[in-house]
Design an enzyme around this catalytic site. Structure first.
Site, PDB file in Angstrom:
ATOM      1  N   SER A  28     -31.381  18.579 -40.829  1.00 61.02           N
ATOM      2  CA  SER A  28     -32.442  19.555 -40.585  1.00 61.02           C
ATOM      3  C   SER A  28     -31.912  20.937 -40.261  1.00 61.02           C
ATOM      4  O   SER A  28     -32.602  21.939 -40.477  1.00 61.02           O
ATOM      5  CB  SER A  28     -33.343  19.070 -39.442  1.00 61.02           C
ATOM      6  OG  SER A  28     -32.582  18.846 -38.260  1.00 61.02           O
ATOM      7  N   ASN A  91     -27.208  14.117 -36.098  1.00 54.76           N
ATOM      8  CA  ASN A  91     -28.126  13.020 -35.804  1.00 54.76           C
ATOM      9  C   ASN A  91     -27.391  11.746 -35.388  1.00 54.76           C
ATOM     10  O   ASN A  91     -27.922  10.963 -34.604  1.00 54.76           O
ATOM     11  CB  ASN A  91     -29.027  12.758 -37.015  1.00 54.76           C
ATOM     12  CG  ASN A  91     -30.029  13.880 -37.212  1.00 54.76           C
ATOM     13  OD1 ASN A  91     -30.781  14.213 -36.305  1.00 54.76           O
ATOM     14  ND2 ASN A  91     -30.015  14.492 -38.381  1.00 54.76           N
TER      15      ASN A  91
END
Length: 198
Positions: A28, A91
């Protein structure tokens, strides 16, 4: 006459030469989460590189190193990149996944990209200190160790000069704002120059 035709042909071929492809394999932080895609740093990088390069942003929000590795073969086959920029790991770290697994995934991504003929750049991510000293130290060292192992350029920290400024993040305090994207690109740009000017 023949010389003139050959010269004209050579000029035409150079004018119509297809741009080289730079593939961004990220999460992201590179996918433009929370902002317009044209504001994200890979889009700004396309503007700066110009017509000789085509930036393909294959970043996906929430992506882990394992997910990136799974998607890589199809991306390499489809886009045939000359350069692959890898921005993955955040992540994995936020989920507390084993650093050894993330390191192996990133190493395989580097190897597969090189086998496909691409030059590779690795972008470093750092975790907040609340994840524990031992884990964050090991996580931070992973990028330097991979660069040394694979003889890559030194990995820049994606959020250098940004991480210390809460106002440069969206309300989630994880993703940089649109206004911060030029600074993100500035952090990555020296690596991009090294990989695209060879």
């Amino acid at each position: 006459m023949v010389f003139g035709l050959l010269l004209l042909f050579g000029l035409s071929a150079s004018v119509w030469a297809a741009p080289k492809t730079l593939l961004v394999l990220g999460d992201s932080l590179s996918a433009g989460y929370g902002i317009r895609i044209e504001q994200a740093w890979p889009s700004l990088m396309q503007q700066k590189l110009g017509k000789d390069w085509q930036v393909v942003n294959a970043s996906v929000s929430g992506e882990t190193t394992a997910g990136g590795l799974t998607r890589l073969p199809a991306a390499l086959k489809q886009h045939k990149p000359a350069v692959v920029l890898v921005e993955l790991g955040a992540n994995d770290g936020l989920r507390g996944l084993p650093v050894e697994a993330a390191k192996l995934n990133l190493s395989t991504i580097i190897e597969q990209s090189r086998k496909a003929g691409a030059r590779v750049g690795l972008i470093a991510i750092r975790l907040p200190p609340n994840f524990g000293g031992a884990y964050t130290t090991k996580f931070d060292a992973m990028f330097r160790e991979l660069a040394k192992q694979h003889k890559l350029p030194a990995p820049p920290f994606l959020l250098d000069g940004i991480a210390e400024h809460p106002e440069m993040f969206l309300p989630d305090q994880l993703h940089p704002t649109a206004a911060a994207q030029p600074k993100v690109l500035a952090n990555v740009w020296p690596l991009v120059q090294t990989l695209t000017k060879r």
